[in-house]
Design a protein around this motif. Structure first.
Motif, short mmCIF file in Angstrom:
data_model
loop_
_atom_site.label_atom_id
_atom_site.label_comp_id
_atom_site.label_asym_id
_atom_site.label_seq_id
_atom_site.Cartn_x
_atom_site.Cartn_y
_atom_site.Cartn_z
N ILE A 12 0.86 -1.18 0.00
CA ILE A 12 0.00 0.00 0.00
C ILE A 12 0.90 1.23 0.00
N THR A 13 0.62 2.16 -0.89
CA THR A 13 1.35 3.42 -0.89
C THR A 13 0.38 4.55 -0.62
N THR A 14 0.70 5.42 0.33
CA THR A 14 -0.18 6.53 0.65
C THR A 14 0.66 7.74 1.03
N LEU A 15 0.10 8.93 0.86
CA LEU A 15 0.80 10.16 1.22
C LEU A 15 0.57 10.49 2.69
N LEU A 16 1.66 10.77 3.40
CA LEU A 16 1.57 11.15 4.81
C LEU A 16 2.47 12.36 5.02
N HIS A 29 5.25 3.66 2.21
CA HIS A 29 4.92 2.33 1.70
C HIS A 29 4.69 1.37 2.86
N PHE A 30 3.54 0.73 2.84
CA PHE A 30 3.20 -0.27 3.85
C PHE A 30 3.20 -1.63 3.18
N ARG A 31 4.05 -2.50 3.68
CA ARG A 31 4.10 -3.84 3.11
C ARG A 31 3.69 -4.84 4.18
N VAL A 32 2.75 -5.70 3.84
CA VAL A 32 2.29 -6.71 4.79
C VAL A 32 3.42 -7.71 5.03
#
Ligand SMILES: [Zn+2]
Length: 112
Positions: A12-16, A29-32
C-alpha cells in the motif's frame, strides 16, 4: 494441521506528512509482513513494515478479544502516546486506517 496459504503480496502506498520540519507530504509504503490466515482469530491480525520516513517502522494490528482491535506502531510518536493504548495518534496508523476506510479491504490495492 495443514500449512497456511501464503499471504498475498500486498503493498500500500499513501501520502503522509513527511519527516522534514515542514511535514511535506511524502509517499509511505506499507508492506504486509504477516497476516493471520483466520482474520477472526484473537491475537495478532496482521503486521506491516513501513518505509518512507527516516527510519523503517513496524505497525501491528492486534485483536485482544472478539470485536476489539488495537493498533501498535514502533515509531517514537506511537510510543509517546502509549497512554491511549491504541497508537491512533501516530501518522502511520492513521494513514493505514484511512486507506482501509477508503478501500474496505486491505488485500486489494494497486501499488502506485
Ligand atoms: Zn507510527
Amino acid at each position: 494441521m495443514t500449512a497456511a496459504p501464503e499471504p498475498p503480496f500486498t503493498l500500500i502506498t499513501t501520502l503522509l506528512p513527511g519527516p522534514d520540519r515542514k511535514r511535506t507530504p511524502a509517499p509511505y509504503h506499507f508492506r504486509v509482513t504477516y497476516r493471520n490466515p483466520d482474520p477472526a482469530d484473537c491475537g495478532c491480525v496482521a503486521t506491516w513494515e513501513v518505509r518512507g520516513g527516516r527510519e523503517e517502522y513496524q505497525v501491528a494490528l492486534e485483536r485482544p478479544a472478539p470485536g476489539e482491535l488495537v493498533w501498535h506502531c514502533s515509531c517514537p510518536d506511537a510510543v509517546y502516546h502509549e497512554d491511549y493504548r491504541n497508537a491512533h495518534h501516530c501518522k502511520h496508523v492513521q494513514g493505514l486506517v484511512g486507506v482501509f476506510e477508503t478501500i474496505g479491504n486491505p488485500v486489494r490495492r494497486r501499488a502506485g
